[in-house]
Design a protein around this motif. Structure first.
Motif, mmCIF file in Angstrom:
data_model
loop_
_atom_site.group_PDB
_atom_site.id
_atom_site.type_symbol
_atom_site.label_atom_id
_atom_site.label_comp_id
_atom_site.label_asym_id
_atom_site.label_seq_id
_atom_site.Cartn_x
_atom_site.Cartn_y
_atom_site.Cartn_z
ATOM 1 N N THR A 64 6.107 5.737 -20.199
ATOM 2 C CA THR A 64 7.524 6.065 -20.026
ATOM 3 C C THR A 64 7.740 7.114 -18.947
ATOM 4 O O THR A 64 8.767 7.131 -18.286
ATOM 5 C CB THR A 64 8.128 6.576 -21.351
ATOM 6 N N THR A 65 6.742 7.996 -18.766
ATOM 7 C CA THR A 65 6.902 9.082 -17.807
ATOM 8 C C THR A 65 6.372 8.749 -16.422
ATOM 9 O O THR A 65 6.449 9.569 -15.523
ATOM 10 C CB THR A 65 6.180 10.342 -18.323
ATOM 11 N N GLY A 66 5.790 7.587 -16.246
ATOM 12 C CA GLY A 66 5.249 7.226 -14.937
ATOM 13 C C GLY A 66 4.023 6.347 -15.075
ATOM 14 O O GLY A 66 4.044 5.351 -15.804
ATOM 15 N N TYR A 67 2.940 6.758 -14.391
ATOM 16 C CA TYR A 67 1.717 5.962 -14.439
ATOM 17 C C TYR A 67 0.550 6.847 -14.823
ATOM 18 O O TYR A 67 0.433 7.980 -14.368
ATOM 19 C CB TYR A 67 1.461 5.297 -13.082
ATOM 20 N N GLN A 68 -0.297 6.311 -15.684
ATOM 21 C CA GLN A 68 -1.449 7.056 -16.191
ATOM 22 C C GLN A 68 -2.734 6.439 -15.691
ATOM 23 O O GLN A 68 -2.921 5.224 -15.793
ATOM 24 C CB GLN A 68 -1.461 7.005 -17.720
ATOM 25 N N LEU A 69 -3.616 7.309 -15.191
ATOM 26 C CA LEU A 69 -4.937 6.844 -14.800
ATOM 27 C C LEU A 69 -5.738 6.549 -16.062
ATOM 28 O O LEU A 69 -5.781 7.362 -16.986
ATOM 29 C CB LEU A 69 -5.645 7.916 -13.964
ATOM 30 N N PRO B 94 0.845 -1.196 0.000
ATOM 31 C CA PRO B 94 0.000 0.000 0.000
ATOM 32 C C PRO B 94 0.880 1.246 0.000
ATOM 33 O O PRO B 94 1.918 1.253 0.675
ATOM 34 C CB PRO B 94 -0.777 -0.102 1.319
ATOM 35 N N MET B 95 0.512 2.248 -0.754
ATOM 36 C CA MET B 95 1.294 3.490 -0.784
ATOM 37 C C MET B 95 0.477 4.618 -1.389
ATOM 38 O O MET B 95 -0.540 4.381 -2.032
ATOM 39 C CB MET B 95 2.590 3.308 -1.588
ATOM 40 N N THR B 96 0.938 5.815 -1.154
ATOM 41 C CA THR B 96 0.329 6.977 -1.802
ATOM 42 C C THR B 96 1.224 7.382 -2.959
ATOM 43 O O THR B 96 2.429 7.547 -2.790
ATOM 44 C CB THR B 96 0.191 8.143 -0.801
ATOM 45 N N MET B 97 0.649 7.497 -4.117
ATOM 46 C CA MET B 97 1.444 7.855 -5.284
ATOM 47 C C MET B 97 0.616 8.653 -6.288
ATOM 48 O O MET B 97 -0.599 8.745 -6.174
ATOM 49 C CB MET B 97 2.024 6.600 -5.949
ATOM 50 N N GLN B 98 1.293 9.207 -7.250
ATOM 51 C CA GLN B 98 0.624 10.052 -8.223
ATOM 52 C C GLN B 98 0.413 9.341 -9.562
ATOM 53 O O GLN B 98 1.227 8.516 -9.977
ATOM 54 C CB GLN B 98 1.441 11.330 -8.456
ATOM 55 N N PHE B 99 -0.705 9.700 -10.173
ATOM 56 C CA PHE B 99 -1.032 9.169 -11.491
ATOM 57 C C PHE B 99 -1.332 10.341 -12.409
ATOM 58 O O PHE B 99 -2.045 11.273 -12.024
ATOM 59 C CB PHE B 99 -2.256 8.241 -11.414
ATOM 60 N N SER B 100 -0.819 10.296 -13.606
ATOM 61 C CA SER B 100 -1.078 11.339 -14.589
ATOM 62 C C SER B 100 -2.509 11.230 -15.103
ATOM 63 O O SER B 100 -3.040 10.138 -15.268
ATOM 64 C CB SER B 100 -0.095 11.208 -15.754
#
Ligand SMILES: [Cu+2]
Length: 119
Positions: free
Chosen positions: A108-113, A79-85
């Protein structure tokens, strides 16, 4: 004399006719062989795997959201708090504190919702 000449001419003609046919057969066989190789039919760019998870919205911004998500065993994530594009996200916005089920994919730049909903 005439007979020998005719035979020679015929053999030459046969060689000329045979060679291209053999080459064609060989290249066809090669193509079939390639199709049997594992991975040869896999597209060069595979669509990113879409992962589904649940979490609580921490912040919903214009370009990205912060979600405290539960463990995602599929990715070995705790479990964690993280950001999604939010790039490409077509769904509705949610308020901080809302529990959502959401889907995302790695880019490539991270994670997308990809999608989100309450339930
Ligand atoms: Cu995470």
């Amino acid at each position: 004399m005439r007979g020998t000449l005719l035979v020679t001419a015929l053999s030459t003609a046969t060689l000329l006719l045979t060679a291209p046919t053999a080459a064609l057969a060989e290249s066809t066989h090669d193509r079939q062989g390639m199709q049997d190789m594992p991975g040869m039919n896999t597209p060069a760019t595979q669509p990113a795997e879409v992962i589904t998870a649940t979490g609580v919205v921490k912040n919903w911004g214009a370009e990205k959201v912060s979600i405290a998500h539960q463990a995602i065993p599929q990715l070995n994530w705790p479990p964690m708090t993280m950001q999604f594009s939010l790039q490409g996200y077509q769904g509705q916005a949610f308020a901080p504190g809302q529990r959502i089920t959401f889907a995302f994919k790695q880019v490539t730049t991270g994670y997308q919702l990809v999608s989100a909903s309450t339930n």
